[in-house]
Design a protein around this motif. Structure first.
Motif, PDB file in Angstrom:
ATOM      1  N   ARG A  80       0.844  -1.197   0.000  1.00 16.17           N
ATOM      2  CA  ARG A  80       0.000   0.000   0.000  1.00 16.17           C
ATOM      3  C   ARG A  80       0.877   1.244   0.000  1.00 16.17           C
ATOM      4  N   THR A  81       0.201   2.374  -0.226  1.00 13.37           N
ATOM      5  CA  THR A  81       0.872   3.670  -0.278  1.00 13.37           C
ATOM      6  C   THR A  81       0.367   4.538   0.864  1.00 13.37           C
ATOM      7  N   VAL A  82       1.294   5.223   1.524  1.00 15.64           N
ATOM      8  CA  VAL A  82       0.957   6.181   2.578  1.00 15.64           C
ATOM      9  C   VAL A  82       1.544   7.523   2.150  1.00 15.64           C
ATOM     10  N   THR A  83       0.714   8.558   2.136  1.00 15.29           N
ATOM     11  CA  THR A  83       1.160   9.900   1.768  1.00 15.29           C
ATOM     12  C   THR A  83       1.391  10.719   3.034  1.00 15.29           C
ATOM     13  N   ILE A  84       2.540  11.382   3.075  1.00 15.29           N
ATOM     14  CA  ILE A  84       2.898  12.232   4.210  1.00 15.29           C
ATOM     15  C   ILE A  84       3.217  13.620   3.677  1.00 15.29           C
ATOM     16  N   ASP A  85       2.502  14.617   4.196  1.00 12.82           N
ATOM     17  CA  ASP A  85       2.743  16.003   3.811  1.00 12.82           C
ATOM     18  C   ASP A  85       3.764  16.635   4.747  1.00 12.82           C
ATOM     19  N   MET A  86       4.706  17.379   4.154  1.00 14.67           N
ATOM     20  CA  MET A  86       5.702  18.148   4.903  1.00 14.67           C
ATOM     21  C   MET A  86       5.234  19.593   4.894  1.00 14.67           C
ATOM     22  N   GLN A  87       5.156  20.211   6.065  1.00 14.62           N
ATOM     23  CA  GLN A  87       4.590  21.551   6.144  1.00 14.62           C
ATOM     24  C   GLN A  87       5.553  22.516   6.816  1.00 14.62           C
ATOM     25  N   ASP A  88       5.434  23.787   6.451  1.00 13.90           N
ATOM     26  CA  ASP A  88       6.322  24.809   7.002  1.00 13.90           C
ATOM     27  C   ASP A  88       6.047  25.143   8.461  1.00 13.90           C
ATOM     28  N   ASN A  89       4.951  24.642   9.040  1.00 20.18           N
ATOM     29  CA  ASN A  89       4.747  24.810  10.479  1.00 20.18           C
ATOM     30  C   ASN A  89       5.547  23.751  11.242  1.00 20.18           C
ATOM     31  N   MET A  90       6.468  23.093  10.532  1.00 20.94           N
ATOM     32  CA  MET A  90       7.384  22.086  11.065  1.00 20.94           C
ATOM     33  C   MET A  90       6.629  20.856  11.576  1.00 20.94           C
ATOM     34  N   ARG A  91       5.710  20.396  10.753  1.00 21.02           N
ATOM     35  CA  ARG A  91       4.935  19.199  11.074  1.00 21.02           C
ATOM     36  C   ARG A  91       4.838  18.300   9.865  1.00 21.02           C
ATOM     37  N   PHE A  92       4.741  17.001  10.141  1.00 20.21           N
ATOM     38  CA  PHE A  92       4.388  16.002   9.147  1.00 20.21           C
ATOM     39  C   PHE A  92       2.911  15.685   9.360  1.00 20.21           C
ATOM     40  N   VAL A  93       2.163  15.517   8.278  1.00 21.59           N
ATOM     41  CA  VAL A  93       0.757  15.131   8.384  1.00 21.59           C
ATOM     42  C   VAL A  93       0.531  13.945   7.460  1.00 21.59           C
ATOM     43  N   PRO A  94       0.233  12.771   8.021  1.00 22.95           N
ATOM     44  CA  PRO A  94       0.098  12.471   9.445  1.00 22.95           C
ATOM     45  C   PRO A  94       1.471  12.317  10.098  1.00 22.95           C
ATOM     46  N   ALA A  95       1.498  12.459  11.420  1.00 23.57           N
ATOM     47  CA  ALA A  95       2.738  12.301  12.185  1.00 23.57           C
ATOM     48  C   ALA A  95       2.869  10.889  12.747  1.00 23.57           C
ATOM     49  N   THR A  96       1.805  10.102  12.657  1.00 25.01           N
ATOM     50  CA  THR A  96       1.836   8.716  13.115  1.00 25.01           C
ATOM     51  C   THR A  96       1.237   7.842  12.027  1.00 25.01           C
ATOM     52  N   VAL A  97       1.952   6.763  11.722  1.00 21.86           N
ATOM     53  CA  VAL A  97       1.524   5.814  10.698  1.00 21.86           C
ATOM     54  C   VAL A  97       1.582   4.427  11.315  1.00 21.86           C
ATOM     55  N   SER A  98       0.614   3.583  10.989  1.00 22.76           N
ATOM     56  CA  SER A  98       0.598   2.198  11.478  1.00 22.76           C
ATOM     57  C   SER A  98       0.795   1.243  10.308  1.00 22.76           C
ATOM     58  N   VAL A  99       1.717   0.301  10.493  1.00 19.38           N
ATOM     59  CA  VAL A  99       1.970  -0.735   9.492  1.00 19.38           C
ATOM     60  C   VAL A  99       2.101  -2.070  10.216  1.00 19.38           C
ATOM     61  N   LYS A 100       2.169  -3.146   9.450  1.00 17.65           N
ATOM     62  CA  LYS A 100       2.377  -4.471  10.021  1.00 17.65           C
ATOM     63  C   LYS A 100       3.769  -4.968   9.680  1.00 17.65           C
ATOM     64  N   GLN A 101       4.324  -5.726  10.589  1.00 19.41           N
ATOM     65  CA  GLN A 101       5.619  -6.357  10.377  1.00 19.41           C
ATOM     66  C   GLN A 101       5.556  -7.150   9.078  1.00 19.41           C
ATOM     67  N   GLY A 102       6.552  -6.999   8.233  1.00 21.24           N
ATOM     68  CA  GLY A 102       6.609  -7.699   6.958  1.00 21.24           C
ATOM     69  C   GLY A 102       6.028  -6.903   5.806  1.00 21.24           C
ATOM     70  N   GLU A 103       5.380  -5.782   6.108  1.00 15.25           N
ATOM     71  CA  GLU A 103       4.752  -4.975   5.067  1.00 15.25           C
ATOM     72  C   GLU A 103       5.787  -4.096   4.366  1.00 15.25           C
ATOM     73  N   THR A 104       5.614  -3.930   3.057  1.00 20.67           N
ATOM     74  CA  THR A 104       6.420  -2.992   2.281  1.00 20.67           C
ATOM     75  C   THR A 104       5.505  -1.848   1.878  1.00 20.67           C
ATOM     76  N   ILE A 105       5.886  -0.644   2.263  1.00 18.60           N
ATOM     77  CA  ILE A 105       5.062   0.546   2.078  1.00 18.60           C
ATOM     78  C   ILE A 105       5.751   1.514   1.124  1.00 18.60           C
ATOM     79  N   ARG A 106       4.946   2.103   0.241  1.00 19.22           N
ATOM     80  CA  ARG A 106       5.413   3.216  -0.588  1.00 19.22           C
ATOM     81  C   ARG A 106       5.068   4.479   0.212  1.00 19.22           C
TER      82      ARG A 106
END
Length: 173
Positions: A47-73
């Motif tokens: 699966r693909t997870v999109t993370i935005d980088m913002q100038d307020n010095m935050r990642f959105v989302p800041a927490t991501v959940s995956v499973k052991q053995g998973e390959t993520i884009r």
């Protein structure tokens, strides 16, 4: 840059990468559960997870959940007006790297666990999560980490679902 600075820069950047790659330290033994994983293969992405980088010095989302053995884009989008980066690692190595970036703000590095993006740019990392653990990520550009630009990937114990497989009850006769 002086020869002394170049040697220091190389030693700061090579040692943490070697530790990350080997999951070992000078004692020669691995610590179970401390691996952040390894670069992933495109044909294994579940699966693909999109993370935005913002100038307020935050990642959105800041927490991501995956499973052991998973390959993520991991698709990163720099929505800001300044350059940002995302570096995967453990908190100790990220803090050390952030400190090195304070001394060498123009440090260029290209490792499979990191991606730097110019304002408005998008890029991706493919990552295979091998251990049930917490993988930290951060922007290590000077001042960004200190301002809170960091996050966590929670890797749950268990096997990832096979890629492109339908659930057993999805097709009925």
């Amino acid at each position: 840059m002086s020869l002394k600075s170049l040697i220091l820069l190389l030693s700061i950047s090579i040692v943490p990468c070697a530790v990350l790659a080997s999951d070992k330290h000078a004692g020669g033994h691995a610590h179970a559960g401390l691996s952040i994983g390894e670069p992933g293969l495109a044909d294994k992405v579940s699966r693909t997870v999109t993370i935005d980088m913002q100038d307020n010095m935050r990642f959105v989302p800041a927490t991501v959940s995956v499973k052991q053995g998973e390959t993520i884009r991991l698709v990163m989008r720099n929505n800001g007006a300044v350059a940002h980066e995302l570096v995967l690692g453990n908190i100790k190595d990220l803090k050390a790297h952030a400190k090195a970036m304070q001394k060498f703000p123009d440090m260029e590095h290209e490792e499979p666990n990191m991606l730097g993006l110019a304002p408005g740019a998008q890029g991706e990392l493919l990552w295979h999560f091998t251990s049930a653990t917490t993988v930290d990520f951060a922007c290590l550009r000077p001042g960004h980490y200190e301002a809170g630009m960091k996050g966590k990937i929670q890797v749950a114990k268990g096997k990832a679902a096979p890629k492109n497989k339908e659930p057993h009850d999805a097709h009925k006769h």
